[in-house]
Design an enzyme around this catalytic site. Structure first.
Site, PDB file in Angstrom:
ATOM      1  N   TYR A 142     -28.552   3.701  28.314  1.00  0.00           N
ATOM      2  CA  TYR A 142     -27.860   2.419  28.173  1.00  0.00           C
ATOM      3  C   TYR A 142     -27.873   1.628  29.490  1.00  0.00           C
ATOM      4  CZ  TYR A 142     -25.586   2.955  23.580  1.00  0.00           C
ATOM      5  OH  TYR A 142     -25.310   3.056  22.244  1.00  0.00           O
ATOM      6  N   LYS A 192     -32.046  16.986  24.314  1.00  0.00           N
ATOM      7  CA  LYS A 192     -33.415  17.080  23.788  1.00  0.00           C
ATOM      8  C   LYS A 192     -34.259  17.711  24.895  1.00  0.00           C
ATOM      9  CE  LYS A 192     -36.546  16.268  20.623  1.00  0.00           C
ATOM     10  NZ  LYS A 192     -36.594  16.990  19.324  1.00  0.00           N
ATOM     11  N   ASP A 224     -31.882  16.670  17.201  1.00  0.00           N
ATOM     12  CA  ASP A 224     -32.349  16.585  15.809  1.00  0.00           C
ATOM     13  C   ASP A 224     -31.692  17.687  14.967  1.00  0.00           C
ATOM     14  OD1 ASP A 224     -33.817  18.398  17.337  1.00  0.00           O
ATOM     15  OD2 ASP A 224     -35.725  18.005  16.348  1.00  0.00           O
ATOM     16  N   ASP A 248     -23.645   8.148  20.785  1.00  0.00           N
ATOM     17  CA  ASP A 248     -23.481   6.965  19.935  1.00  0.00           C
ATOM     18  C   ASP A 248     -23.894   7.310  18.509  1.00  0.00           C
ATOM     19  OD1 ASP A 248     -23.129   4.194  19.279  1.00  0.00           O
ATOM     20  OD2 ASP A 248     -25.317   3.989  19.319  1.00  0.00           O
ATOM     21  N   ASP A 252     -21.295   8.301  14.961  1.00  0.00           N
ATOM     22  CA  ASP A 252     -21.295   7.588  13.676  1.00  0.00           C
ATOM     23  C   ASP A 252     -21.547   8.566  12.538  1.00  0.00           C
ATOM     24  OD1 ASP A 252     -20.985   5.105  14.948  1.00  0.00           O
ATOM     25  OD2 ASP A 252     -22.399   4.113  13.585  1.00  0.00           O
TER      26      ASP A 252
HETATM   27  C1  IPM Z   1     -20.099   2.190  20.020  1.00  0.00           C
HETATM   28  C2  IPM Z   1     -20.914   0.962  19.712  1.00  0.00           C
HETATM   29  C3  IPM Z   1     -21.421   0.379  21.027  1.00  0.00           C
HETATM   30  C4  IPM Z   1     -22.305   1.418  21.690  1.00  0.00           C
HETATM   31  C5  IPM Z   1     -22.166  -0.978  20.901  1.00  0.00           C
HETATM   32  C6  IPM Z   1     -21.340  -2.000  20.161  1.00  0.00           C
HETATM   33  C7  IPM Z   1     -22.609  -1.508  22.225  1.00  0.00           C
HETATM   34  O1  IPM Z   1     -21.942   1.266  18.836  1.00  0.00           O
HETATM   35  O2  IPM Z   1     -19.095   2.063  20.752  1.00  0.00           O
HETATM   36  O3  IPM Z   1     -20.445   3.262  19.526  1.00  0.00           O
HETATM   37  O4  IPM Z   1     -23.503   1.502  21.390  1.00  0.00           O
HETATM   38  O5  IPM Z   1     -21.790   2.156  22.532  1.00  0.00           O
HETATM   39 MG    MG Z   2     -21.858   3.219  18.060  1.00  0.00          MG
END
Ligand code: IPM
Ligand code: MG
Length: 360
Positions: A142, A192, A224, A248, A252
């Site tokens: 990032y 990885k 993975d 990240d 999710d």
């Molecule tokens: C998160 C979000 C952020 C990230 C974005 C909005 C920049 O997806 O906080 O997980 O990638 O960190």
């Molecule tokens: Mg995110």
């Protein structure tokens, strides 16, 4: 009376709606538990771009720096996707994280008993899930340099750099090991290392750190495989330690175990200074201003803020309890609703939680 200063950043999309609900709950809690919160509201993301042409105005960062904690809702809207990167809402969020030095992002994933059937996985698979993603937040790909898009004789070329120093790995690993001590004592570090040198360094440093924590059981998984294991048998995980990009993605994925990403809170912390408490979900512009959003991830983020950021532990417990009670009564926002659940909008969900708070 205890006094706390909180920077409140509603941001974009559903942000202002879930912020309003959360703020009113905190105010009731403050009264009940005898403390006072000064909220200072500031702009971030698209709303800041509209008003000041900058996704993180200096004033916002300054207010955050002198507060005890920052409560953030969500940022982003596809309409800004064509702006130069430094003017996009996401850059505002990344600059806030970097500006406050928030290297440690904690994302607890815990199944609320009432929501087991809302998960897209079978109840017996998600039943006892209680894991914590510890994501490094201000390094890795990032923020790595060099990065960019350049013109070459063969057309455009684009690149980012995934980079970690041993110091960066050590400080996030230490957080994960310390937290594992307070939990089930297990860490799975995700990398990885079979392909990436940066992951090999990551793995070496995490192994090194584990020597200081002989009571903690450390395992490693390639990302993975980890993505697969997370939906095959999520119960094997206690603390998941990983870098910025993998964290990240994995967080999710882990969110869906709980039924909806609308349920997941997070805390972004540093060793000295205020933390940022924010839901894991985004700004959901498609449902904004329609009273459809699930405010629970933000309310749970407020609970994390009360507990970790402001040390108002019993207020935090009240908030968590009220949420469980409302879910047990069968109330659901649309993202969670099915069958005979009682569907509510964002505001009404806040009202139900408030009613429960009054019963405690
Ligand atoms: C998160 C979000 C952020 C990230 C974005 C909005 C920049 O997806 O906080 O997980 O990638 O960190
Ligand atoms: Mg995110």
């Amino acid at each position: 009376m205890r006094n706390h200063k909180v920077a409140l950043l509603p941001g974009d999309g559903i942000g202002p709606e879930i912020t309003a609900v959360t703020k009113s709950l905190i105010e009731i809690l403050a009264e009940k538990h005898n403390f006072h919160i000064d909220f200072e509201e500031e702009l971030i993301g698209g709303s800041a771009i509209e008003k000041c042409g900058d996704p993180l105005p200096q004033q916002t960062l300054d207010t955050c720096k002198r507060s005890d904690a920052v409560l953030l809702a969500a940022i982003g809207n596809p309409k800004y996707d064509k702006l130069p990167r430094d003017k996009r809402p996401e850059t505002g969020l990344l600059n806030l994280r970097a500006g406050l030095g928030l290297f440690a992002n904690l994302r607890p994933v815990k199944i609320r008993p009432a929501l087991i059937s809302s998960s897209s996985l079978k109840p017996e698979i998600v039943e006892e899930v209680d894991l914590l993603v510890v994501r490094e937040l201000i390094g890795g790909i990032y923020f790595g340099q060099p990065k960019g898009i350049i013109e070459t004789d063969n057309g455009q070329r684009a690149f980012n750099t995934m980079v970690y120093s041993s110091k960066e790995v050590d400080r996030i690993a230490k957080i994960a090991f310390d937290l594992a001590r307070e939990r089930k004592g297990k860490i799975c570090s995700i990398d990885k290392a079979n392909v990436l040198d940066v992951s090999q360094l990551w793995r070496n440093r995490v192994n090194e750190m584990s020597l200081k924590y002989p009571e903690i059981e450390l395992t490693h998984q390639y990302v993975d495989n980890a993505a697969m294991q997370l939906i095959r048998s999520p119960n094997q995980f206690d603390v998941i330690l990983t870098g910025n990009l993998f964290g990240d993605i994995i967080s999710d994925e882990a969110a869906m175990l709980t039924g909806s990403i609308g349920m997941l809170p997070s805390a972004s912390l540093t060793n000295n200074g205020p933390g940022v408490f924010e839901p894991v979900h985004g700004s959901a512009p498609d449902i904004a201003m329609r009273d459809l959003a699930n405010p629970i991830a933000m309310i749970l983020s407020a609970a994390m803020m009360l507990r970790i950021g402001l040390k108002e532990v019993s207020a935090s417990e009240d908030l968590e309890k009220s949420i469980d009670m409302v879910l047990e009564d069968g109330f659901r926002t649309p993202d969670l609703s099915f069958g005979d659940s009682k569907e509510l909008g964002c505001k009404a969900m806040g009202q139900e939680i408030l009613k429960k708070l009054h019963t405690l």
